[in-house]
Every structure is written in structure tokens, then in C-alpha cells.
Write a protein that holds these residues in place. Structure first.
Motif, PDB file in Angstrom:
ATOM      1  N   ALA A   1     -15.290  16.519   2.150  1.00 42.96           N
ATOM      2  CA  ALA A   1     -14.614  17.131   2.237  1.00 42.96           C
ATOM      3  C   ALA A   1     -15.011  18.759   1.334  1.00 42.96           C
ATOM      4  N   MET A   2     -14.869  18.338  -0.453  1.00 36.25           N
ATOM      5  CA  MET A   2     -15.158  18.948  -1.039  1.00 36.25           C
ATOM      6  C   MET A   2     -16.713  19.451  -0.425  1.00 36.25           C
ATOM      7  N   LEU A   3     -17.681  18.738  -0.650  1.00 40.42           N
ATOM      8  CA  LEU A   3     -18.970  18.608  -0.682  1.00 40.42           C
ATOM      9  C   LEU A   3     -19.273  18.871   1.314  1.00 40.42           C
ATOM     10  N   ASP A   4     -18.815  19.206   2.032  1.00 40.15           N
ATOM     11  CA  ASP A   4     -18.952  19.593   3.613  1.00 40.15           C
ATOM     12  C   ASP A   4     -19.153  21.208   2.961  1.00 40.15           C
ATOM     13  N   PRO A   5     -20.430  21.755   3.109  1.00 46.69           N
ATOM     14  CA  PRO A   5     -20.119  23.825   3.343  1.00 46.69           C
ATOM     15  C   PRO A   5     -19.212  24.128   4.213  1.00 46.69           C
ATOM     16  N   GLN A   6     -19.110  23.983   4.880  1.00 45.75           N
ATOM     17  CA  GLN A   6     -18.596  24.496   5.947  1.00 45.75           C
ATOM     18  C   GLN A   6     -17.252  24.853   5.655  1.00 45.75           C
ATOM     19  N   THR A   7     -16.861  24.325   4.288  1.00 53.25           N
ATOM     20  CA  THR A   7     -14.554  24.007   4.227  1.00 53.25           C
ATOM     21  C   THR A   7     -14.677  24.964   2.929  1.00 53.25           C
ATOM     22  N   THR A   8     -13.897  25.981   4.206  1.00 47.55           N
ATOM     23  CA  THR A   8     -13.601  27.479   3.145  1.00 47.55           C
ATOM     24  C   THR A   8     -12.215  27.212   3.359  1.00 47.55           C
ATOM     25  N   LEU A   9     -11.549  26.627   3.678  1.00 42.87           N
ATOM     26  CA  LEU A   9     -10.079  26.330   3.285  1.00 42.87           C
ATOM     27  C   LEU A   9      -9.470  25.789   1.974  1.00 42.87           C
ATOM     28  N   PRO A  10      -8.685  25.528   1.087  1.00 38.44           N
ATOM     29  CA  PRO A  10      -8.280  25.605  -0.377  1.00 38.44           C
ATOM     30  C   PRO A  10      -7.984  23.627   0.088  1.00 38.44           C
ATOM     31  N   MET A  11      -8.983  23.052  -0.252  1.00 36.23           N
ATOM     32  CA  MET A  11      -8.264  21.637  -0.292  1.00 36.23           C
ATOM     33  C   MET A  11      -6.982  21.489  -1.086  1.00 36.23           C
ATOM     34  N   GLU A  12      -6.386  20.588  -0.482  1.00 42.04           N
ATOM     35  CA  GLU A  12      -4.616  19.696  -0.660  1.00 42.04           C
ATOM     36  C   GLU A  12      -4.871  18.118  -0.690  1.00 42.04           C
ATOM     37  N   THR A  13      -4.831  18.185  -1.634  1.00 42.82           N
ATOM     38  CA  THR A  13      -4.854  16.773  -2.511  1.00 42.82           C
ATOM     39  C   THR A  13      -3.650  15.674  -1.434  1.00 42.82           C
ATOM     40  N   PRO A  14      -3.519  14.585  -1.235  1.00 46.78           N
ATOM     41  CA  PRO A  14      -3.117  13.692  -0.303  1.00 46.78           C
ATOM     42  C   PRO A  14      -2.765  12.925  -1.126  1.00 46.78           C
ATOM     43  N   VAL A  15      -1.485  12.339  -1.536  1.00 45.65           N
ATOM     44  CA  VAL A  15      -0.492  11.663  -1.610  1.00 45.65           C
ATOM     45  C   VAL A  15       0.152  10.502  -1.198  1.00 45.65           C
ATOM     46  N   VAL A  16      -0.849   9.348  -2.531  1.00 46.73           N
ATOM     47  CA  VAL A  16      -0.576   7.592  -1.618  1.00 46.73           C
ATOM     48  C   VAL A  16       0.067   7.108  -2.464  1.00 46.73           C
ATOM     49  N   GLY A  17       1.571   6.808  -0.719  1.00 44.09           N
ATOM     50  CA  GLY A  17       2.961   6.770  -1.269  1.00 44.09           C
ATOM     51  C   GLY A  17       2.543   4.962  -1.578  1.00 44.09           C
ATOM     52  N   LEU A  18       3.265   4.416  -2.184  1.00 45.96           N
ATOM     53  CA  LEU A  18       3.605   2.878  -1.924  1.00 45.96           C
ATOM     54  C   LEU A  18       3.721   2.271  -0.331  1.00 45.96           C
ATOM     55  N   SER A  19       3.100   1.122  -0.400  1.00 49.30           N
ATOM     56  CA  SER A  19       3.530   0.617   1.096  1.00 49.30           C
ATOM     57  C   SER A  19       4.093   0.366   1.397  1.00 49.30           C
ATOM     58  N   LEU A  20       4.546  -0.731   2.659  1.00 49.57           N
ATOM     59  CA  LEU A  20       6.053  -1.607   3.122  1.00 49.57           C
ATOM     60  C   LEU A  20       6.447  -2.426   1.805  1.00 49.57           C
ATOM     61  N   PRO A  21       7.087  -2.594   1.961  1.00 49.67           N
ATOM     62  CA  PRO A  21       7.637  -3.541   0.692  1.00 49.67           C
ATOM     63  C   PRO A  21       6.754  -5.224   1.442  1.00 49.67           C
ATOM     64  N   VAL A  22       5.960  -5.653   1.064  1.00 48.48           N
ATOM     65  CA  VAL A  22       5.700  -7.036   0.749  1.00 48.48           C
ATOM     66  C   VAL A  22       5.946  -8.110   0.054  1.00 48.48           C
ATOM     67  N   TYR A  23       6.003  -9.463   0.228  1.00 54.06           N
ATOM     68  CA  TYR A  23       5.713 -10.136  -0.493  1.00 54.06           C
ATOM     69  C   TYR A  23       5.400 -11.459  -0.410  1.00 54.06           C
ATOM     70  N   ASP A  24       5.075 -12.299  -1.405  1.00 51.84           N
ATOM     71  CA  ASP A  24       4.550 -13.932  -0.915  1.00 51.84           C
ATOM     72  C   ASP A  24       5.717 -14.796  -1.150  1.00 51.84           C
ATOM     73  N   TRP A  25       5.348 -15.469  -0.539  1.00 56.76           N
ATOM     74  CA  TRP A  25       6.685 -16.748   0.120  1.00 56.76           C
ATOM     75  C   TRP A  25       6.608 -17.806  -1.248  1.00 56.76           C
ATOM     76  N   ARG A  26       5.636 -18.287  -1.501  1.00 55.58           N
ATOM     77  CA  ARG A  26       5.195 -19.165  -2.146  1.00 55.58           C
ATOM     78  C   ARG A  26       6.617 -18.684  -4.013  1.00 55.58           C
ATOM     79  N   GLU A  27       6.169 -17.472  -4.169  1.00 53.95           N
ATOM     80  CA  GLU A  27       7.258 -17.011  -5.090  1.00 53.95           C
ATOM     81  C   GLU A  27       8.573 -17.023  -4.914  1.00 53.95           C
ATOM     82  N   LEU A  28       8.373 -16.142  -3.455  1.00 52.92           N
ATOM     83  CA  LEU A  28       9.759 -17.059  -2.688  1.00 52.92           C
ATOM     84  C   LEU A  28      10.680 -17.688  -3.732  1.00 52.92           C
ATOM     85  N   ASN A  29      10.344 -18.579  -2.974  1.00 50.16           N
ATOM     86  CA  ASN A  29      10.537 -20.214  -2.905  1.00 50.16           C
ATOM     87  C   ASN A  29      10.402 -20.762  -4.498  1.00 50.16           C
ATOM     88  N   ARG A  30       9.557 -19.923  -5.508  1.00 51.96           N
ATOM     89  CA  ARG A  30       9.256 -20.920  -6.564  1.00 51.96           C
ATOM     90  C   ARG A  30      10.786 -19.941  -8.035  1.00 51.96           C
TER      91      ARG A  30
END
Length: 208
Positions: A98-127
Motif C-alpha cells: 500500500a505504501m508503494l502504491d502511487p495511488q494511495t493518498t490516505l494516511p496509512m494506519e498500521t494494523p495491530v497484530v494481536g495474539l491468537s486464540l490459546p493453543v496448547y501442545d497436548w504432549r506438554e500438557l500431559n508431561r
């Protein structure tokens, strides 16, 4: 981690070599936990590519490990809400395009990358004896090993169906043979009675 200072003892290992960290992790009590973020070069100046240091620490750690990135799942961390480097890369590429697109005139808003849903390793849970009921409701579990029944359920059901059909077929054949023998016995008995009646009628006619 400042908010946790009153509840837990936080020990930083950024001034230790990987070997020293491994030794300390091997001597931790069972109520401890290890938070592994990222190690590119340890305090001794030794470089460690990718997550090689994580696997080394996991090998002898006497406390559960927790990480930051989703790519660390499966290498020894228990899990939890993790940051997806793939999603970060995807959104970074979109922002760069988007920044390299010459047709982009609006100010860029940096998206915030959040954390994923809680994901767990079954082997470590058992350990570490962590039960599923203690996990968040919207969690995901990976690397779960199937039980013998789950692994061979379709095979067992298929064999049971085949055996059931064979049993039903054999029972039907035995029943038909039994009925046929009974019919043959009844037929011979009827033929004998007819023959006796025929002979009796001949003798009666002869006497007359």
C-alpha cells in the motif's frame, strides 16, 4: 512483568550463557515456569539459530516452558495465546504494498497484530499434569495422540460388520438346512402313509 513482582519471583537470564540457563532450568522446583522469548546470541557471545536454544533448554528443564511465537509450539512450550509471525509478515507485506502504491493518498494506519486464540501442545500438557478443565474455554489443542480405539475404530467396526454379516448368513443357511431336512422327513412320512393306504386298498379290493 513488574505487576507480578508481588506474587512471583522473576529471575532474568539474559546475562547467562545457554549452558548456564540450561543448568538453572534443570534445578528449578516444580512450581516454577520458564518464559522463553527469543535467543539469537547468548551472554557468552555464542549464536543460536532459529529456536535451537529452546530445544536445548526443554531437554533438561524441570519446569514448564511458555513462549511468545506460534512457531515455538511443538518445540517444547506448553502454549497459550501466541503471536503469529505468519500473520505479522502478511500484514507487513500488505502495508508495504500500500505504501508503494502511487495511488494511495490516505494516511496509512498500521494494523495491530494481536495474539491468537490459546493453543496448547497436548504432549506438554500431559508431561506437566495440566488438565484441560483449567484451560480457557476457546482453546485449541494440537499434537494430540489418538487412543487405540480412535486409531483403529473404523477397522474394528468394519471387521465387526463383516463378522455380523457372516454370522447372519451362516445362521440363515443352517436354518434353511434344518427346514429342508424337516420337509424331507415329512415328505418321506407322507409317502410311506400313502403307500400303506394304497396297499390296504388293494387288499380290500382283493377280498371283495
Amino acid at each position: 512483568l513488574a505487576e507480578l513482582q508481588a506474587r512471583v519471583t522473576v529471575t532474568w537470564c539474559n546475562e547467562l550463557s545457554l549452558q548456564q540457563i540450561q543448568q538453572r532450568a534443570a534445578a528449578l522446583p516444580r512450581d516454577a515456569a520458564i518464559l522463553y522469548a527469543l535467543m539469537i546470541v547468548d551472554a557468552a557471545g555464542v549464536p543460536h539459530e532459529h529456536d535451537a536454544a529452546l530445544t536445548v533448554i526443554h531437554r533438561t528443564a524441570q519446569a514448564p516452558l511458555f513462549g511468545v511465537f506460534e512457531t515455538q509450539l511443538g518445540l517444547g512450550i506448553v502454549g497459550g495465546p501466541l503471536l503469529s509471525t505468519q500473520e505479522v509478515g502478511r500484514q507487513a507485506a500488505q502495508s508495504a504494498r500500500a505504501m508503494l502504491d502511487p495511488q494511495t493518498t490516505l494516511p496509512m494506519e498500521t494494523p495491530v497484530v494481536g495474539l491468537s486464540l490459546p493453543v496448547y501442545d497436548w504432549r506438554e500438557l500431559n508431561r506437566w499434569g495440566i488438565r484441560k478443565k483449567h484451560l480457557p474455554a476457546d482453546h485449541v489443542i494440537r499434537y494430540e495422540r489418538m487412543t487405540r480405539w480412535q486409531e483403529y475404530r473404523m477397522f474394528v467396526l468394519g471387521v465387526a460388520i463383516v463378522l455380523g454379516l457372516q454370522t447372519a448368513l451362516i445362521s440363515s443357511l443352517l436354518l434353511q438346512r434344518k427346514k429342508r431336512r424337516r420337509a424331507e422327513t415329512d415328505s418321506r412320512s407322507l409317502a410311506g402313509r400313502l403307500l400303506t393306504a394304497h396297499e390296504d386298498e388293494h387288499r380290500r379290493l382283493a377280498r371283495e
